[in-house]
Motif scaffolding. Structure first.
Motif, PDB file in Angstrom:
ATOM      1  N   VAL A 233      67.867  60.448  35.703  1.00  0.00           N
ATOM      2  CA  VAL A 233      68.238  61.878  35.703  1.00  0.00           C
ATOM      3  C   VAL A 233      69.678  62.173  36.118  1.00  0.00           C
ATOM      4  CG1 VAL A 233      65.867  62.682  36.047  1.00  0.00           C
ATOM      5  CG2 VAL A 233      67.339  62.270  38.051  1.00  0.00           C
ATOM      6  N   THR A 234      70.486  61.160  36.287  1.00  0.00           N
ATOM      7  CA  THR A 234      71.857  61.469  36.730  1.00  0.00           C
ATOM      8  C   THR A 234      72.568  62.372  35.722  1.00  0.00           C
ATOM      9  OG1 THR A 234      73.922  60.555  37.550  1.00  0.00           O
ATOM     10  CG2 THR A 234      73.009  59.492  35.601  1.00  0.00           C
ATOM     11  N   PRO A 235      73.344  63.308  36.209  1.00  0.00           N
ATOM     12  CA  PRO A 235      74.190  64.083  35.294  1.00  0.00           C
ATOM     13  C   PRO A 235      75.539  63.414  35.026  1.00  0.00           C
ATOM     14  CG  PRO A 235      74.144  65.101  37.467  1.00  0.00           C
ATOM     15  CD  PRO A 235      73.338  63.849  37.572  1.00  0.00           C
ATOM     16  N   GLY A 268      68.449  59.989  41.458  1.00  0.00           N
ATOM     17  CA  GLY A 268      69.197  61.239  41.536  1.00  0.00           C
ATOM     18  C   GLY A 268      70.549  61.137  40.846  1.00  0.00           C
ATOM     19  N   ALA A 269      71.525  61.862  41.388  1.00  0.00           N
ATOM     20  CA  ALA A 269      72.859  61.946  40.788  1.00  0.00           C
ATOM     21  C   ALA A 269      73.735  60.821  41.328  1.00  0.00           C
ATOM     22  CB  ALA A 269      73.489  63.297  41.111  1.00  0.00           C
ATOM     23  N   THR A 270      74.291  60.017  40.455  1.00  0.00           N
ATOM     24  CA  THR A 270      75.114  58.869  40.857  1.00  0.00           C
ATOM     25  C   THR A 270      76.173  59.284  41.873  1.00  0.00           C
ATOM     26  OG1 THR A 270      74.817  58.131  38.590  1.00  0.00           O
ATOM     27  CG2 THR A 270      76.436  56.939  39.937  1.00  0.00           C
ATOM     28  N   GLY A 271      76.107  58.684  43.057  1.00  0.00           N
ATOM     29  CA  GLY A 271      77.088  58.995  44.095  1.00  0.00           C
ATOM     30  C   GLY A 271      76.934  60.391  44.671  1.00  0.00           C
ATOM     31  N   GLU A 275      68.074  64.046  45.270  1.00  0.00           N
ATOM     32  CA  GLU A 275      67.061  64.928  44.661  1.00  0.00           C
ATOM     33  C   GLU A 275      67.800  66.022  43.894  1.00  0.00           C
ATOM     34  OE1 GLU A 275      63.723  64.708  45.185  1.00  0.00           O
ATOM     35  OE2 GLU A 275      63.649  63.283  46.868  1.00  0.00           O
ATOM     36  N   LEU A 276      67.357  66.282  42.674  1.00  0.00           N
ATOM     37  CA  LEU A 276      67.972  67.335  41.869  1.00  0.00           C
ATOM     38  C   LEU A 276      66.884  68.341  41.501  1.00  0.00           C
ATOM     39  CD1 LEU A 276      70.023  64.987  39.525  1.00  0.00           C
ATOM     40  CD2 LEU A 276      70.880  66.290  41.472  1.00  0.00           C
ATOM     41  N   ALA A 277      67.053  69.570  41.998  1.00  0.00           N
ATOM     42  CA  ALA A 277      66.011  70.581  41.810  1.00  0.00           C
ATOM     43  C   ALA A 277      65.713  70.810  40.328  1.00  0.00           C
ATOM     44  CB  ALA A 277      66.439  71.889  42.477  1.00  0.00           C
ATOM     45  N   ASP A 282      59.783  61.249  39.192  1.00  0.00           N
ATOM     46  CA  ASP A 282      58.870  60.521  40.080  1.00  0.00           C
ATOM     47  C   ASP A 282      59.170  59.021  39.957  1.00  0.00           C
ATOM     48  OD1 ASP A 282      56.776  59.265  41.364  1.00  0.00           O
ATOM     49  OD2 ASP A 282      55.259  60.682  40.624  1.00  0.00           O
ATOM     50  N   TYR A 283      59.957  58.505  40.915  1.00  0.00           N
ATOM     51  CA  TYR A 283      60.358  57.091  40.869  1.00  0.00           C
ATOM     52  C   TYR A 283      59.205  56.160  41.204  1.00  0.00           C
ATOM     53  CZ  TYR A 283      64.930  59.154  40.521  1.00  0.00           C
ATOM     54  OH  TYR A 283      65.990  59.909  40.088  1.00  0.00           O
TER      55      TYR A 283
END
Ligand code: PHB
Length: 366
Positions: A233-235, A268-271, A275-277, A282-283
């Motif tokens: 899910v990273t942006p 989540g987001a790299t660096g 958690e990203l709302a 679910d890892y």
């Protein structure tokens, strides 16, 4: 009870502890050739159970940043030999991260100054790094062109050749970079892949290139020397998928029979935030799906771990924890974690480009 400091064997690679150094771009390889200074840098960090090199281009086309290293020319292999020898001399283990940036590149970095390549001609709203008079300059990535389906076997072959080159260069294995919005991730995700051929559309189709790359690399060097990095899910690099849970469930189910050394998951987001709302994931379910499909690789977790969080992860069943930025400023991070700190703070101004300053001059505990 198992701790971070206990040894573990991942595939064919025996690690002295469960702490990995995550891949970190440092832009200190002029003309994409690894240097003796890089050998010093990695050897200083060889007490990590596993060193994963900075992302390393499998081809000139796969390059997207100034002065990042490659693994497709004889002088690059020779440079890496110096790195692997220094790390092994220091008792460490090292794999290299195989990288094709896809659309995250700039015409100045491409062969013949052509357009970067991508699954679809959709620009990434992100930056890359060029060097002007040795100083990093952040610039917008260039408009990409969509790869013709006839070009894809050549890219798979570039991964295979780079994996063989890695073994020739003395690496203990490779990590296939399928994360962070680079080429393989661009194929996986709907935001960047709008193809209508066998490599776009369904989850199976979007995962096809990745699975061809995995099969080629495993066929060349063995699953026990092959890891993979995923970031559901990273942006990072303007990447998004409309429905990542079933996509990555499929990916890990397909990976399961390959006998990989490890599966490395950025949570989540790299660096950034773990958690990203707006991008829940679910890892635990992902790992369970991998194990249910018979996958036996070590499960490596990454992103924002400190000692307490890492201990908790190991207690919860993670096999290896990868630390990124803390390794930049703490070459002896393993020892510092063992004794509970203190930890040097990294200097952001020397992350990308330059020489020894902010690279090989961080102090170890007295
Ligand atoms: C970067 O150079 O900014 C970079 C490289 C590889 C990654 C993420 C970021 O996976």
């Amino acid at each position: 009870m198992t701790t971070l400091f206990d040894p573990i064997t991942v595939g064919d690679i025996a690690l002295s502890n469960r702490i990995a150094m995550a891949p970190l771009t440092r832009n200190r390889a002029p003309n994409a050739v690894p240097t003796p200074l890089m050998a010093t840098y990695y050897a200083q960090r060889a007490t990590a159970g596993l060193l994963i090199t900075e992302a390393t281009a499998i081809s000139h086309q796969g390059q997207g940043y100034a002065d990042v290293p490659g693994l497709y020319a004889p002088e690059q292999i020779a440079g890496w030999k110096g790195v692997t020898a220094a790390v092994h001399q220091a008792g460490g283990r090292i794999v290299t991260q195989l990288w094709h940036v896809g659309r995250v590149s700039h015409t100045e970095l491409q062969p013949g100054q052509g357009a970067p390549v991508a699954p679809s001609a959709i620009r990434a709203h992100t930056k890359t790094v060029l060097l002007k008079d040795g100083a990093p300059v952040f610039v917008d990535t260039s408009e990409p062109r969509a790869l013709d389906i006839a070009e894809l076997p050549g890219i798979v072959e570039d991964y295979r050749r780079a994996a063989l080159a890695a073994i020739e260069a003395g690496f203990d294995g490779v990590e296939i970079h399928a994360a962070n919005g680079y080429l393989l991730d661009q194929f996986l995700k709907t935001g960047s892949n709008q193809r209508t051929d066998a490599y776009g559309g369904s989850i199976e189709n979007r995962a096809r290139l990745l699975m061809e790359v995995v099969a080629a690399v495993v066929g060349a060097i063995g699953g026990g020397r092959t890891g993979i990095r995923l970031s559901p899910v990273t942006p990072a690099n303007d990447i998004i998928d409309a429905d990542p849970q079933p996509l990555f469930t499929h990916v890990v189910q397909q990976l399961a029979p390959h006998g990989l050394a490890y599966v490395h998951v950025i949570e989540g987001a790299t660096g950034g935030p773990r958690e990203l709302a707006d991008r829940p994931f679910d890892y635990a379910a992902l790992k369970a799906a991998y194990r249910a499909a018979g996958g036996k690789a070590a499960w490596m977790v990454n992103n924002g771990y400190d000692l307490a969080l890492a201990n908790q992860a190991v207690a919860d069943g993670a096999d290896v924890v990868a630390f990124g930025r803390p390794f930049i400023s703490n070459p002896d991070l393993v020892q510092r974690l063992r004794v509970g700190g203190p930890f040097n703070e990294p200097d952001r101004n020397t992350f990308y480009g330059g020489g020894a300053q902010g690279y090989t001059d961080y102090p170890v505990l007295g």
